[in-house]
Enzyme design. Structure first.
Site, PDB file in Angstrom:
ATOM      1  N   HIS A 192       0.874  -1.186   0.000  1.00 47.98           N
ATOM      2  CA  HIS A 192       0.000   0.000   0.000  1.00 47.98           C
ATOM      3  C   HIS A 192       0.902   1.225   0.000  1.00 47.98           C
ATOM      4  O   HIS A 192       1.616   1.491   0.963  1.00 47.98           O
ATOM      5  CB  HIS A 192      -0.925  -0.001   1.226  1.00 47.98           C
ATOM      6  CG  HIS A 192      -2.009  -1.035   1.133  1.00 47.98           C
ATOM      7  ND1 HIS A 192      -2.535  -1.669   2.228  1.00 47.98           N
ATOM      8  CD2 HIS A 192      -2.662  -1.534   0.047  1.00 47.98           C
ATOM      9  CE1 HIS A 192      -3.477  -2.523   1.828  1.00 47.98           C
ATOM     10  NE2 HIS A 192      -3.563  -2.458   0.510  1.00 47.98           N
ATOM     11  N   SER A 193       0.836   1.950  -1.112  1.00 49.34           N
ATOM     12  CA  SER A 193       1.886   2.924  -1.389  1.00 49.34           C
ATOM     13  C   SER A 193       1.969   4.064  -0.388  1.00 49.34           C
ATOM     14  O   SER A 193       3.048   4.594  -0.150  1.00 49.34           O
ATOM     15  CB  SER A 193       1.712   3.471  -2.801  1.00 49.34           C
ATOM     16  OG  SER A 193       0.389   3.864  -3.037  1.00 49.34           O
ATOM     17  N   ARG A 194       0.847   4.463   0.204  1.00 49.56           N
ATOM     18  CA  ARG A 194       0.897   5.638   1.088  1.00 49.56           C
ATOM     19  C   ARG A 194       1.459   5.318   2.467  1.00 49.56           C
ATOM     20  O   ARG A 194       1.680   6.226   3.272  1.00 49.56           O
ATOM     21  CB  ARG A 194      -0.497   6.228   1.216  1.00 49.56           C
ATOM     22  CG  ARG A 194      -1.530   5.343   1.894  1.00 49.56           C
ATOM     23  CD  ARG A 194      -2.920   5.962   1.744  1.00 49.56           C
ATOM     24  NE  ARG A 194      -3.955   5.154   2.381  1.00 49.56           N
ATOM     25  CZ  ARG A 194      -5.245   5.476   2.344  1.00 49.56           C
ATOM     26  NH1 ARG A 194      -5.642   6.554   1.705  1.00 49.56           N
ATOM     27  NH2 ARG A 194      -6.149   4.721   2.944  1.00 49.56           N
ATOM     28  N   GLU A 195       1.702   4.056   2.749  1.00 52.13           N
ATOM     29  CA  GLU A 195       2.187   3.663   4.071  1.00 52.13           C
ATOM     30  C   GLU A 195       3.715   3.775   4.102  1.00 52.13           C
ATOM     31  O   GLU A 195       4.436   2.780   4.172  1.00 52.13           O
ATOM     32  CB  GLU A 195       1.675   2.247   4.389  1.00 52.13           C
ATOM     33  CG  GLU A 195       0.148   2.188   4.397  1.00 52.13           C
ATOM     34  CD  GLU A 195      -0.454   0.783   4.424  1.00 52.13           C
ATOM     35  OE1 GLU A 195       0.293  -0.197   4.558  1.00 52.13           O
ATOM     36  OE2 GLU A 195      -1.687   0.677   4.302  1.00 52.13           O
TER      37      GLU A 195
ATOM     38  N   ARG B 104      -3.299   4.713  -2.311  1.00 48.86           N
ATOM     39  CA  ARG B 104      -3.075   3.413  -1.657  1.00 48.86           C
ATOM     40  C   ARG B 104      -2.894   2.271  -2.659  1.00 48.86           C
ATOM     41  O   ARG B 104      -2.130   1.333  -2.430  1.00 48.86           O
ATOM     42  CB  ARG B 104      -4.301   3.125  -0.779  1.00 48.86           C
ATOM     43  CG  ARG B 104      -4.502   1.698  -0.314  1.00 48.86           C
ATOM     44  CD  ARG B 104      -5.856   1.608   0.398  1.00 48.86           C
ATOM     45  NE  ARG B 104      -6.326   0.248   0.586  1.00 48.86           N
ATOM     46  CZ  ARG B 104      -6.242  -0.432   1.720  1.00 48.86           C
ATOM     47  NH1 ARG B 104      -5.651   0.100   2.768  1.00 48.86           N
ATOM     48  NH2 ARG B 104      -6.733  -1.636   1.823  1.00 48.86           N
TER      49      ARG B 104
ATOM     50  N   ASN C  58      -3.902  -5.860  -1.931  1.00 52.21           N
ATOM     51  CA  ASN C  58      -4.093  -6.804  -0.824  1.00 52.21           C
ATOM     52  C   ASN C  58      -5.512  -7.374  -0.810  1.00 52.21           C
ATOM     53  O   ASN C  58      -5.968  -7.912   0.193  1.00 52.21           O
ATOM     54  CB  ASN C  58      -3.773  -6.143   0.524  1.00 52.21           C
ATOM     55  CG  ASN C  58      -3.519  -7.162   1.617  1.00 52.21           C
ATOM     56  OD1 ASN C  58      -3.029  -8.260   1.342  1.00 52.21           O
ATOM     57  ND2 ASN C  58      -3.857  -6.818   2.856  1.00 52.21           N
TER      58      ASN C  58
ATOM     59  N   HIS D   1       2.721  -3.928   6.476  1.00 48.77           N
ATOM     60  CA  HIS D   1       1.866  -2.771   6.222  1.00 48.77           C
ATOM     61  C   HIS D   1       1.985  -1.809   7.404  1.00 48.77           C
ATOM     62  O   HIS D   1       2.634  -2.099   8.388  1.00 48.77           O
ATOM     63  CB  HIS D   1       0.394  -3.206   6.132  1.00 48.77           C
ATOM     64  CG  HIS D   1       0.084  -4.114   4.977  1.00 48.77           C
ATOM     65  ND1 HIS D   1      -0.852  -3.788   4.028  1.00 48.77           N
ATOM     66  CD2 HIS D   1       0.563  -5.325   4.626  1.00 48.77           C
ATOM     67  CE1 HIS D   1      -0.932  -4.764   3.133  1.00 48.77           C
ATOM     68  NE2 HIS D   1      -0.077  -5.714   3.469  1.00 48.77           N
ATOM     69  N   SER D   2       1.298  -0.672   7.287  1.00 52.96           N
ATOM     70  CA  SER D   2       1.070   0.168   8.458  1.00 52.96           C
ATOM     71  C   SER D   2      -0.338   0.721   8.302  1.00 52.96           C
ATOM     72  O   SER D   2      -0.850   0.757   7.169  1.00 52.96           O
ATOM     73  CB  SER D   2       2.098   1.297   8.531  1.00 52.96           C
ATOM     74  OG  SER D   2       1.854   2.272   7.557  1.00 52.96           O
ATOM     75  N   TYR D   3      -0.999   1.146   9.283  1.00 53.80           N
ATOM     76  CA  TYR D   3      -0.637   1.275  10.649  1.00 53.80           C
ATOM     77  C   TYR D   3      -1.757   0.672  11.481  1.00 53.80           C
ATOM     78  O   TYR D   3      -2.830   0.460  10.951  1.00 53.80           O
ATOM     79  CB  TYR D   3      -0.460   2.777  10.992  1.00 53.80           C
ATOM     80  CG  TYR D   3      -1.750   3.581  10.908  1.00 53.80           C
ATOM     81  CD1 TYR D   3      -2.335   4.112  12.052  1.00 53.80           C
ATOM     82  CD2 TYR D   3      -2.395   3.785   9.689  1.00 53.80           C
ATOM     83  CE1 TYR D   3      -3.519   4.839  11.976  1.00 53.80           C
ATOM     84  CE2 TYR D   3      -3.571   4.494   9.619  1.00 53.80           C
ATOM     85  CZ  TYR D   3      -4.131   5.022  10.764  1.00 53.80           C
ATOM     86  OH  TYR D   3      -5.318   5.725  10.672  1.00 53.80           O
TER      87      TYR D   3
ATOM     88  N   TYR E  36     -10.730  -7.700  10.666  1.00 52.25           N
ATOM     89  CA  TYR E  36     -12.001  -7.828   9.968  1.00 52.25           C
ATOM     90  C   TYR E  36     -11.899  -8.907   8.899  1.00 52.25           C
ATOM     91  O   TYR E  36     -10.802  -9.397   8.590  1.00 52.25           O
ATOM     92  CB  TYR E  36     -12.413  -6.518   9.306  1.00 52.25           C
ATOM     93  CG  TYR E  36     -11.345  -5.796   8.523  1.00 52.25           C
ATOM     94  CD1 TYR E  36     -10.678  -6.389   7.454  1.00 52.25           C
ATOM     95  CD2 TYR E  36     -11.000  -4.488   8.853  1.00 52.25           C
ATOM     96  CE1 TYR E  36      -9.718  -5.708   6.740  1.00 52.25           C
ATOM     97  CE2 TYR E  36     -10.038  -3.792   8.143  1.00 52.25           C
ATOM     98  CZ  TYR E  36      -9.406  -4.414   7.083  1.00 52.25           C
ATOM     99  OH  TYR E  36      -8.447  -3.731   6.387  1.00 52.25           O
TER     100      TYR E  36
ATOM    101  N   GLU F 141       1.051  -4.765  10.890  1.00 49.66           N
ATOM    102  CA  GLU F 141       0.605  -3.375  10.777  1.00 49.66           C
ATOM    103  C   GLU F 141       1.484  -2.588  11.742  1.00 49.66           C
ATOM    104  O   GLU F 141       1.413  -2.801  12.952  1.00 49.66           O
ATOM    105  CB  GLU F 141      -0.869  -3.219  11.181  1.00 49.66           C
ATOM    106  CG  GLU F 141      -1.856  -3.946  10.295  1.00 49.66           C
ATOM    107  CD  GLU F 141      -2.179  -3.188   9.015  1.00 49.66           C
ATOM    108  OE1 GLU F 141      -1.697  -2.039   8.857  1.00 49.66           O
ATOM    109  OE2 GLU F 141      -2.886  -3.745   8.173  1.00 49.66           O
TER     110      GLU F 141
END
Lengths: 308, 95
Positions: free
Chosen positions: A68-71, A126, A143, A195-197, A247, A269
């Site tokens: 996820h690119s923005r992480e 993302r 993902n 990943h984050s967060y 989830y 995360e």
């Protein structure tokens, strides 16, 4: 930077800077590190993977950061991990023992098109960047694009959603490249996707409530990994199966890898300070990477000590 | 470059299942253009949502009307992004 010693690990970097770092690390450690290109992104960027290896025909451990690119803290942590592995081999007994038995594969920028887009056009991006036919919205959540309960609950059929699954499993070249690598390698023993967060360490499954057959062992390893992580700075992590801790999420990475027979499949995360979300200040990068490394070592060490 | 001036990120803490359902309904309202960083799933987990400036009033009204607790996690997203860019620029200059 003239070398990876001069690289500033406590700041965020562009894609080209990270790619230069990768090349420098290979150049400095020719007997340990090589770069393999496992494919191309939709926009034609190389999908670079660092291979840390001390011998031929070894089983492998996979680590990827930043699907996820923005992480951004994930790619930054991946860069720190790469340097850490190169530095610690031959000095740290535990890591040396792991590398004497296993290859480690590290994909620092798993979604380079998205990452580039976060640097140039939209910091909040993302997904991947492939256009979706018939929609004004581009990109797929990589993902949700794996062939593990693909299309089920916990993913979206709406191309404008951040969890859009794509039209079919492995439609994204960034995902397909890893699928092809995993299947052609055939001997990966651990797979960790970072990943984050929100501070969690998770194992399969996300697409079904049915516990995976190794749940007891994966849970015990997660417990020890989180304890090791927390011991450094007191960062609290939740751990458990994806569906129980967060989830229902269909089409997820580690559900697919687990179903391929990679028992030690985990996803992280990373840090959540409760103040910044994805915009974690750069002074948090090194502490985040350091604490995560503690947990990674527990997972890799367990993988080494428990052949299957 | 996309501008996020006035965007806020709210950390919403539902206290019961009914509030989680209300937040799920909120997330379906496409015209608000909300970006859920952490989705409404369960009472035990906070929800983080990036709210564009044009949606701040209706979202806050919705939360207040339904007495759903929230805090402002990020008051102005662009301020943080500007600081992030400045930090990167400074680091390059030092290098």
């Amino acid at each position: 930077p003239r070398s990876t010693d001069d690289f500033n690990y406590a700041t965020y970097h562009t894609l080209s800077e990270i790619n230069s770092f990768i090349d420098a690390l290979v150049q400095e450690n020719p007997n340990l590190v090589s770069k393999i290109v496992i494919g191309q992104s939709y926009e034609g960027r190389p999908l670079n993977v660092l291979k840390f290896s001390t011998g031929a025909n070894r089983p492998g451990i996979w680590i990827d950061t930043g699907i996820h690119s923005r992480e951004w803290v994930t790619q930054a942590s991946g860069t720190w991990f790469a340097k850490k592995i190169a530095t610690d081999y031959g000095r740290d007994a535990a890591l040396t023992a792991i590398l004497d038995r296993f290859d480690i594969f590290l994909e620092i920028v798993t979604n380079p098109d998205g990452f580039q887009f976060t640097h140039t056009s939209n910091r909040m991006w993302r997904k991947t960047r492939k256009p979706n036919s018939g929609s004004r919205c581009a990109g797929v959540d990589p993902n949700r694009n794996w062939d593990a309960g693909f299309g089920g609950a916990g993913s979206s059929s709406n191309p404008c959603s951040e969890t859009y699954r794509g039209t079919y499993a492995h439609s994204e070249p960034e995902v397909k490249a890893i699928v092809d690598f995993v299947t052609s390698h055939g001997n990966l023993k651990a797979f960790v996707s970072i990943h984050s967060y929100s501070q969690m360490l998770l194992y399969p499954y996300g697409y079904t409530k049915t516990p995976c057959r190794d749940q007891a062992e994966l849970h015990e390893v997660a417990q020890r990994a989180v304890a090791a992580l927390t011991s450094l700075y007191g960062t609290k992590y939740a751990y458990g199966s994806i569906i129980n801790v967060i989830y229902q999420a269909s089409g997820g990475t580690i559900d697919w890898t687990y179903d391929q027979g990679i028992k030690y499949s985990y996803t992280f995360e990373l840090r959540d300070t409760g103040r910044y979300g994805f915009i974690l200040p750069a002074n948090q990068i090194v502490p985040t990477a350091q604490e995560t490394w503690q947990a990674l070592m527990v997972i890799m060490d367990h993988t080494k000590n428990n052949p299957y | 470059k996309e501008n996020f001036v006035g965007h806020q990120v709210l950390r919403i803490t539902p206290k019961n299942e009914a509030e989680v359902i209300l937040l799920k309904e909120l997330s379906q309202l496409e015209h608000l253009e909300l970006d859920f960083w952490r989705e409404p799933i369960d009472v035990s987990l906070p929800v983080d949502a990036r709210v564009p400036f044009h949606s701040l009033q209706p979202v806050r009204s919705f939360l207040a009307y339904n007495e759903i607790h929230y805090d402002i996690m990020i008051a102005d997203l662009q301020d943080l992004l500007d600081a992030e860019q400045q930090e990167m620029t400074k680091s390059r200059a030092l290098q």
